[in-house]
Design a protein around this motif. Structure first.
Motif, PDB file in Angstrom:
ATOM      1  N   GLU A 137      17.359  26.806  28.228  1.00 22.17           N
ATOM      2  CA  GLU A 137      18.430  27.399  29.035  1.00 22.17           C
ATOM      3  C   GLU A 137      18.955  26.420  30.087  1.00 22.17           C
ATOM      4  N   ARG A 138      18.417  25.220  30.072  1.00 22.54           N
ATOM      5  CA  ARG A 138      18.707  24.262  31.133  1.00 22.54           C
ATOM      6  C   ARG A 138      20.157  23.792  31.110  1.00 22.54           C
ATOM      7  N   GLY A 139      20.797  23.719  29.913  1.00 23.35           N
ATOM      8  CA  GLY A 139      22.181  23.267  29.839  1.00 23.35           C
ATOM      9  C   GLY A 139      23.123  24.200  30.563  1.00 23.35           C
ATOM     10  N   LEU A 140      23.071  25.488  30.242  1.00 23.08           N
ATOM     11  CA  LEU A 140      23.958  26.454  30.889  1.00 23.08           C
ATOM     12  C   LEU A 140      23.616  26.610  32.357  1.00 23.08           C
ATOM     13  N   ALA A 141      22.319  26.628  32.674  1.00 24.15           N
ATOM     14  CA  ALA A 141      21.909  26.783  34.072  1.00 24.15           C
ATOM     15  C   ALA A 141      22.413  25.625  34.928  1.00 24.15           C
ATOM     16  N   THR A 142      22.311  24.398  34.406  1.00 28.32           N
ATOM     17  CA  THR A 142      22.815  23.237  35.139  1.00 28.32           C
ATOM     18  C   THR A 142      24.324  23.289  35.274  1.00 28.32           C
ATOM     19  N   SER A 143      24.997  23.738  34.206  1.00 27.96           N
ATOM     20  CA  SER A 143      26.458  23.830  34.247  1.00 27.96           C
ATOM     21  C   SER A 143      26.932  24.853  35.274  1.00 27.96           C
ATOM     22  N   LEU A 144      26.094  25.823  35.589  1.00 23.58           N
ATOM     23  CA  LEU A 144      26.482  26.807  36.602  1.00 23.58           C
ATOM     24  C   LEU A 144      26.712  26.147  37.954  1.00 23.58           C
ATOM     25  N   PHE A 145      25.854  25.151  38.296  1.00 23.08           N
ATOM     26  CA  PHE A 145      26.093  24.523  39.599  1.00 23.08           C
ATOM     27  C   PHE A 145      26.991  23.297  39.500  1.00 23.08           C
ATOM     28  N   ASP A 146      26.875  22.502  38.411  1.00 24.94           N
ATOM     29  CA  ASP A 146      27.759  21.347  38.307  1.00 24.94           C
ATOM     30  C   ASP A 146      29.193  21.788  37.977  1.00 24.94           C
ATOM     31  N   LEU A 295      25.757  23.573  23.974  1.00 20.08           N
ATOM     32  CA  LEU A 295      24.621  22.651  23.902  1.00 20.08           C
ATOM     33  C   LEU A 295      23.310  23.422  23.748  1.00 20.08           C
ATOM     34  N   ASP A 296      23.103  24.459  24.569  1.00 23.72           N
ATOM     35  CA  ASP A 296      21.879  25.253  24.456  1.00 23.72           C
ATOM     36  C   ASP A 296      21.779  25.917  23.081  1.00 23.72           C
ATOM     37  N   LYS A 297      22.918  26.355  22.541  1.00 22.62           N
ATOM     38  CA  LYS A 297      22.944  26.999  21.231  1.00 22.62           C
ATOM     39  C   LYS A 297      22.479  26.031  20.149  1.00 22.62           C
ATOM     40  N   LEU A 298      22.955  24.801  20.212  1.00 24.46           N
ATOM     41  CA  LEU A 298      22.551  23.798  19.219  1.00 24.46           C
ATOM     42  C   LEU A 298      21.057  23.512  19.291  1.00 24.46           C
ATOM     43  N   LYS A 301      19.033  26.340  17.857  1.00 20.24           N
ATOM     44  CA  LYS A 301      19.137  26.342  16.394  1.00 20.24           C
ATOM     45  C   LYS A 301      18.242  25.285  15.751  1.00 20.24           C
ATOM     46  N   GLY A 302      17.726  24.365  16.545  1.00 21.34           N
ATOM     47  CA  GLY A 302      16.783  23.405  16.010  1.00 21.34           C
ATOM     48  C   GLY A 302      17.272  21.978  15.937  1.00 21.34           C
ATOM     49  N   TYR A 303      18.498  21.708  16.401  1.00 22.87           N
ATOM     50  CA  TYR A 303      18.974  20.322  16.417  1.00 22.87           C
ATOM     51  C   TYR A 303      18.205  19.525  17.474  1.00 22.87           C
ATOM     52  N   SER A 304      18.092  18.222  17.224  1.00 21.17           N
ATOM     53  CA  SER A 304      17.327  17.354  18.121  1.00 21.17           C
ATOM     54  C   SER A 304      17.885  17.402  19.541  1.00 21.17           C
ATOM     55  N   PRO A 305      17.103  17.879  20.528  1.00 23.91           N
ATOM     56  CA  PRO A 305      17.595  17.915  21.911  1.00 23.91           C
ATOM     57  C   PRO A 305      18.019  16.541  22.410  1.00 23.91           C
ATOM     58  N   ASN A 306      17.261  15.519  22.034  1.00 22.89           N
ATOM     59  CA  ASN A 306      17.564  14.163  22.475  1.00 22.89           C
ATOM     60  C   ASN A 306      18.923  13.706  21.950  1.00 22.89           C
ATOM     61  N   LYS A 307      19.148  13.884  20.645  1.00 20.86           N
ATOM     62  CA  LYS A 307      20.399  13.436  20.040  1.00 20.86           C
ATOM     63  C   LYS A 307      21.584  14.249  20.535  1.00 20.86           C
ATOM     64  N   VAL A 308      21.415  15.566  20.637  1.00 18.03           N
ATOM     65  CA  VAL A 308      22.509  16.426  21.083  1.00 18.03           C
ATOM     66  C   VAL A 308      22.954  16.036  22.480  1.00 18.03           C
ATOM     67  N   ARG A 309      22.007  15.856  23.377  1.00 22.30           N
ATOM     68  CA  ARG A 309      22.360  15.527  24.760  1.00 22.30           C
ATOM     69  C   ARG A 309      23.030  14.154  24.843  1.00 22.30           C
ATOM     70  N   LYS A 310      22.533  13.187  24.095  1.00 25.60           N
ATOM     71  CA  LYS A 310      23.126  11.845  24.152  1.00 25.60           C
ATOM     72  C   LYS A 310      24.540  11.840  23.572  1.00 25.60           C
ATOM     73  N   ILE A 311      24.766  12.588  22.518  1.00 25.74           N
ATOM     74  CA  ILE A 311      26.115  12.674  21.945  1.00 25.74           C
ATOM     75  C   ILE A 311      27.085  13.292  22.946  1.00 25.74           C
ATOM     76  N   PHE A 312      26.667  14.352  23.600  1.00 27.15           N
ATOM     77  CA  PHE A 312      27.536  14.996  24.595  1.00 27.15           C
ATOM     78  C   PHE A 312      27.826  14.046  25.756  1.00 27.15           C
ATOM     79  N   LEU A 313      26.825  13.283  26.173  1.00 26.74           N
ATOM     80  CA  LEU A 313      27.014  12.327  27.265  1.00 26.74           C
ATOM     81  C   LEU A 313      28.083  11.291  26.923  1.00 26.74           C
ATOM     82  N   VAL A 314      27.943  10.677  25.739  1.00 27.65           N
ATOM     83  CA  VAL A 314      28.827   9.577  25.363  1.00 27.65           C
ATOM     84  C   VAL A 314      30.226  10.072  24.996  1.00 27.65           C
ATOM     85  N   VAL A 315      30.306  11.103  24.165  1.00 28.20           N
ATOM     86  CA  VAL A 315      31.616  11.602  23.730  1.00 28.20           C
ATOM     87  C   VAL A 315      32.409  12.154  24.914  1.00 28.20           C
TER      88      VAL A 315
END
Length: 445
Positions: A137-146, A295-298, A301-315
């Motif tokens: 739940e950290r993605g949505l929770a962080t997005s609440l303040f950022d 992001l939290d949904k992905l 669902k079982g996608y790699s947390p490391n890869k998902v977060r890095k893709i979102f960062l760069v894109v």
């Protein structure tokens, strides 16, 4: 893939705390917006140059940056509750006092004090999110303040413009100061650490701990020694440089966007408030939906947390690079379109970035890692307004500073790609986790 089905608790008090933290960022960011809207009116009354106005914008961020390292250590030693209680009370009073002073020296002093006392807001919020929310739940929770920071810019422009029309530039500080004071009362009543919060059920508390919420404990070993080890971490530097690259454009827009609209695009105050708000609204929605919910949904669902977060960062940063096109037009609609795409992308990257300290920091050191990142991020906050003011005085427009912003964004994308090896917890005892990528990616648990 997830190893087990997540059973959520019947109570959701943690999301009330998440909303409280988001509200705190909104009111604190109104203190950054108020001077960006009032600045041109203050400069006219006191006969300031753009360079002087840039220094005044930067005064807040200079004090804020200086306080970053000590405030991170203080947060990890004392905890979020009392640091934030005292901070909100003092910065509310200082904002109100700004409406009663005049002249460059008086306002400069108020902005310096305000920056120093608001220093706990972002690292304190990140540490609180780490304590209150499980990893998935950290993605949505962080997005609440950022995301709240972006939303504050959207509503703050209109609010401060209205206050200035009603009472002059002093009205912007009076209204935002009163809102900060009201939040202070609410925060004192509502916020506690999860380990001793009377309204948090045992079921919800156990759920939070089971899925990765950090214990509200002190770090093991000497906090200064551990902090120095963290400053040698490749992944800490990777995320820090990426945040700095994002921050230059963000703070450029935060401080100078109203002036850009009124001077280079020739839009009056009442109309410019709508144009200025649009990119920040896009940024808020993009962060909540993409860096938060999607992001939290992905990850669930079982996608790699490391890869998902890095893709979102760069894109996200690559979308931000559309700022390179800003100098090609003075058409208000096209200019706002470019800005909306750029800030939307930067917001997605930023939202993911701010969740990373809560994942990689050793036990009890989220405040220290976040403050280290935010120290360097606020070097951009100090430099962007000054550089912009100087270049406007020299060139008569904003075009060159947009190019500089684009270059920083490209550097940030490279940092995320090559320096941020993985997004797994740092082990202070193992040198390989400090200087080289981990060999195995951990699951969301």
């Amino acid at each position: 893939m997830m190893k087990e089905k997540i059973i959520r608790p019947t109570n959701n008090y943690r999301w009330r705390i998440g909303m409280l933290i988001g509200m705190g960022i909104i009111v604190s960011y109104l203190d950054k917006v108020n001077i960006s809207v009032a600045g041109s009116y203050m400069a006219k009354e006191f006969d300031w140059s753009n360079a002087q106005l840039g220094f005044l914008f930067s005064a807040f961020f200079a004090a804020y940056a200086i306080m970053m390292l000590p405030i991170g250590i203080i947060l990890d030693k004392i905890g979020v509750k009392w640091v934030m209680r005292v901070g909100t009370l003092i910065w509310s009073i200082v904002t109100l006092m700004t409406s009663f002073v005049g002249g460059f020296g008086g306002i400069l002093t108020m902005r310096i004090i305000l920056g120093a006392t608001e220093a706990p807001s972002y690292p304190g919020s990140a540490k609180a999110i780490g304590n209150w929310f499980p990893l998935h739940e950290r993605g949505l929770a962080t997005s609440l303040f950022d995301g709240a920071a972006k939303f504050a810019n959207a509503i703050g422009i209109g609010l401060c413009s209205w206050a200035i029309i009603q009472w002059g530039w002093r009205g912007a500080f009076l209204v935002t100061g009163l809102l900060n004071l009201a939040f202070t009362v609410v925060y004192w009543i509502m916020y506690r650490d999860p380990s001793n919060h009377p309204k948090l059920s045992k079921e919800e508390y156990e759920y939070m701990k089971k899925y990765g919420a950090q214990e509200t404990e002190k770090s093991e070993g000497g906090i200064i020694k551990n902090f120095l080890i963290l400053t040698r971490s490749r992944k800490v530097w990777g995320v820090t440089i990426g945040l700095m690259a994002n921050g230059f454009t963000y703070f450029l827009m935060l401080t100078w966007l109203p002036s850009y609209m009124m001077t280079q695009l020739n839009i009056d105050l009442s109309t410019s408030a709508l144009y200025v708000a649009t990119p920040w609204i896009v940024a808020t929605i993009s962060e909540l939906l993409l860096a938060g919910w999607f992001l939290d949904k992905l990850i669930i669902k079982g996608y790699s947390p490391n890869k998902v977060r890095k893709i979102f960062l760069v894109v996200g940063l690559l979308f931000g690079a559309i700022i390179f096109l800003q100098p090609t037009t003075n058409n208000p609609i096209l200019a706002v379109t470019y800005l909306s795409i750029a800030l939307g992308g930067l917001a997605v990257s930023s939202g993911v970035n701010w969740s990373i300290p809560t994942i990689i920091a050793p036990k009890g050191m989220v405040g220290s890692v976040t403050s280290f990142m935010n120290l360097f991020n606020n070097l951009m906050a100090v430099s962007a307004p000054i550089i912009t003011g100087y270049l406007i005085d020299v060139t008569g427009n904003f075009n060159s500073v947009f190019i500089i912003a684009g270059v920083f964004i490209v550097i940030g994308a490279l940092s995320y790609s090559f320096l941020l090896s993985d997004i797994n917890p740092i082990n202070l005892e193992k040198k390989e986790n400090i200087s080289t990528p981990s060999k195995e990616e951990k699951s969301v648990h």
